[in-house]
Scaffold this motif. Structure first.
Motif, PDB file in Angstrom:
ATOM      1  N   SER A  17      74.078  11.540  77.948  1.00  0.00           N
ATOM      2  CA  SER A  17      75.516  11.742  77.730  1.00  0.00           C
ATOM      3  C   SER A  17      75.763  12.835  76.687  1.00  0.00           C
ATOM      4  O   SER A  17      76.721  13.598  76.811  1.00  0.00           O
ATOM      5  CB  SER A  17      76.180  10.434  77.314  1.00  0.00           C
ATOM      6  OG  SER A  17      75.666   9.987  76.082  1.00  0.00           O
ATOM      7  N   ILE A  18      74.895  12.945  75.673  1.00  0.00           N
ATOM      8  CA  ILE A  18      75.030  14.028  74.695  1.00  0.00           C
ATOM      9  C   ILE A  18      74.800  15.381  75.364  1.00  0.00           C
ATOM     10  O   ILE A  18      75.540  16.340  75.131  1.00  0.00           O
ATOM     11  CB  ILE A  18      74.060  13.812  73.519  1.00  0.00           C
ATOM     12  CG1 ILE A  18      74.516  12.623  72.692  1.00  0.00           C
ATOM     13  CG2 ILE A  18      73.962  15.058  72.658  1.00  0.00           C
ATOM     14  CD1 ILE A  18      73.529  12.191  71.629  1.00  0.00           C
ATOM     15  N   LEU A  19      73.786  15.473  76.229  1.00  0.00           N
ATOM     16  CA  LEU A  19      73.515  16.729  76.929  1.00  0.00           C
ATOM     17  C   LEU A  19      74.644  17.101  77.891  1.00  0.00           C
ATOM     18  O   LEU A  19      74.996  18.274  78.018  1.00  0.00           O
ATOM     19  CB  LEU A  19      72.183  16.643  77.673  1.00  0.00           C
ATOM     20  CG  LEU A  19      70.947  16.664  76.789  1.00  0.00           C
ATOM     21  CD1 LEU A  19      69.693  16.427  77.628  1.00  0.00           C
ATOM     22  CD2 LEU A  19      70.847  17.972  76.046  1.00  0.00           C
ATOM     23  N   VAL A  24      79.449  20.503  79.072  1.00  0.00           N
ATOM     24  CA  VAL A  24      80.888  20.656  79.316  1.00  0.00           C
ATOM     25  C   VAL A  24      81.495  21.628  78.306  1.00  0.00           C
ATOM     26  O   VAL A  24      82.288  22.510  78.667  1.00  0.00           O
ATOM     27  CB  VAL A  24      81.601  19.287  79.280  1.00  0.00           C
ATOM     28  CG1 VAL A  24      83.110  19.437  79.242  1.00  0.00           C
ATOM     29  CG2 VAL A  24      81.179  18.442  80.467  1.00  0.00           C
ATOM     30  N   CYS A  25      81.106  21.511  77.038  1.00  0.00           N
ATOM     31  CA  CYS A  25      81.598  22.450  76.017  1.00  0.00           C
ATOM     32  C   CYS A  25      81.139  23.867  76.314  1.00  0.00           C
ATOM     33  O   CYS A  25      81.901  24.823  76.196  1.00  0.00           O
ATOM     34  CB  CYS A  25      81.124  22.020  74.640  1.00  0.00           C
ATOM     35  SG  CYS A  25      81.921  20.536  74.038  1.00  0.00           S
ATOM     36  N   ILE A  30      82.230  29.448  78.294  1.00  0.00           N
ATOM     37  CA  ILE A  30      81.727  30.590  79.053  1.00  0.00           C
ATOM     38  C   ILE A  30      82.645  30.972  80.219  1.00  0.00           C
ATOM     39  O   ILE A  30      82.964  32.138  80.414  1.00  0.00           O
ATOM     40  CB  ILE A  30      80.307  30.309  79.583  1.00  0.00           C
ATOM     41  CG1 ILE A  30      79.335  30.174  78.432  1.00  0.00           C
ATOM     42  CG2 ILE A  30      79.837  31.381  80.540  1.00  0.00           C
ATOM     43  CD1 ILE A  30      79.143  31.429  77.619  1.00  0.00           C
ATOM     44  N   PHE A  31      83.092  29.997  80.991  1.00  0.00           N
ATOM     45  CA  PHE A  31      83.733  30.304  82.253  1.00  0.00           C
ATOM     46  C   PHE A  31      85.253  30.219  82.264  1.00  0.00           C
ATOM     47  O   PHE A  31      85.882  30.736  83.179  1.00  0.00           O
ATOM     48  CB  PHE A  31      83.179  29.404  83.357  1.00  0.00           C
ATOM     49  CG  PHE A  31      81.742  29.708  83.664  1.00  0.00           C
ATOM     50  CD1 PHE A  31      81.381  30.886  84.279  1.00  0.00           C
ATOM     51  CD2 PHE A  31      80.760  28.821  83.300  1.00  0.00           C
ATOM     52  CE1 PHE A  31      80.064  31.179  84.554  1.00  0.00           C
ATOM     53  CE2 PHE A  31      79.436  29.096  83.573  1.00  0.00           C
ATOM     54  CZ  PHE A  31      79.082  30.271  84.192  1.00  0.00           C
ATOM     55  N   LEU A  32      85.868  29.590  81.283  1.00  0.00           N
ATOM     56  CA  LEU A  32      87.323  29.547  81.271  1.00  0.00           C
ATOM     57  C   LEU A  32      87.869  30.835  80.680  1.00  0.00           C
ATOM     58  O   LEU A  32      87.310  31.400  79.747  1.00  0.00           O
ATOM     59  CB  LEU A  32      87.826  28.342  80.490  1.00  0.00           C
ATOM     60  CG  LEU A  32      87.521  26.991  81.128  1.00  0.00           C
ATOM     61  CD1 LEU A  32      88.087  25.872  80.262  1.00  0.00           C
ATOM     62  CD2 LEU A  32      88.072  26.895  82.530  1.00  0.00           C
ATOM     63  N   HIS A  33      88.980  31.301  81.206  1.00  0.00           N
ATOM     64  CA  HIS A  33      89.581  32.563  80.790  1.00  0.00           C
ATOM     65  C   HIS A  33      90.124  32.457  79.374  1.00  0.00           C
ATOM     66  O   HIS A  33      90.812  31.501  79.026  1.00  0.00           O
ATOM     67  CB  HIS A  33      90.707  32.945  81.747  1.00  0.00           C
ATOM     68  CG  HIS A  33      91.411  34.202  81.361  1.00  0.00           C
ATOM     69  ND1 HIS A  33      90.830  35.436  81.451  1.00  0.00           N
ATOM     70  CD2 HIS A  33      92.640  34.409  80.851  1.00  0.00           C
ATOM     71  CE1 HIS A  33      91.671  36.349  81.024  1.00  0.00           C
ATOM     72  NE2 HIS A  33      92.781  35.755  80.654  1.00  0.00           N
TER      73      HIS A  33
END
Length: 69
Positions: A17-19, A24-25, A30-33
């Motif tokens: 769950s930590i990984l 997700v972070c 990286i991918f959100l504008h």
């Protein structure tokens, strides 16, 4: 962690769950504008070309490094 919990399944679930949270972070970063504000004018109305020629606030005493006075 395994020595404290004494349950390998709980330890594996916790580490997984930590990984996943770290992934997700990373994915959001990286991918959100995001808005690139490097080329925008400053709040004082000074264009980027003139900002690069300004003398720094912390002066190291080197007169040759100054580009404008």
């Amino acid at each position: 962690m395994q020595d404290k919990i004494h349950n390998w399944r709980t330890t594996a679930l916790l580490l997984t769950s930590i990984l996943i949270g770290a992934f997700v972070c990373w994915f959001c970063g990286i991918f959100l504008h995001s808005v690139d504000r490097f080329n925008e004018e400053s709040e004082h109305g000074v264009p980027a070309t003139e900002r690069s020629n300004l003398r720094p606030l912390l002066d190291d005493g080197n007169d040759e490094a100054r580009t404008s006075q």
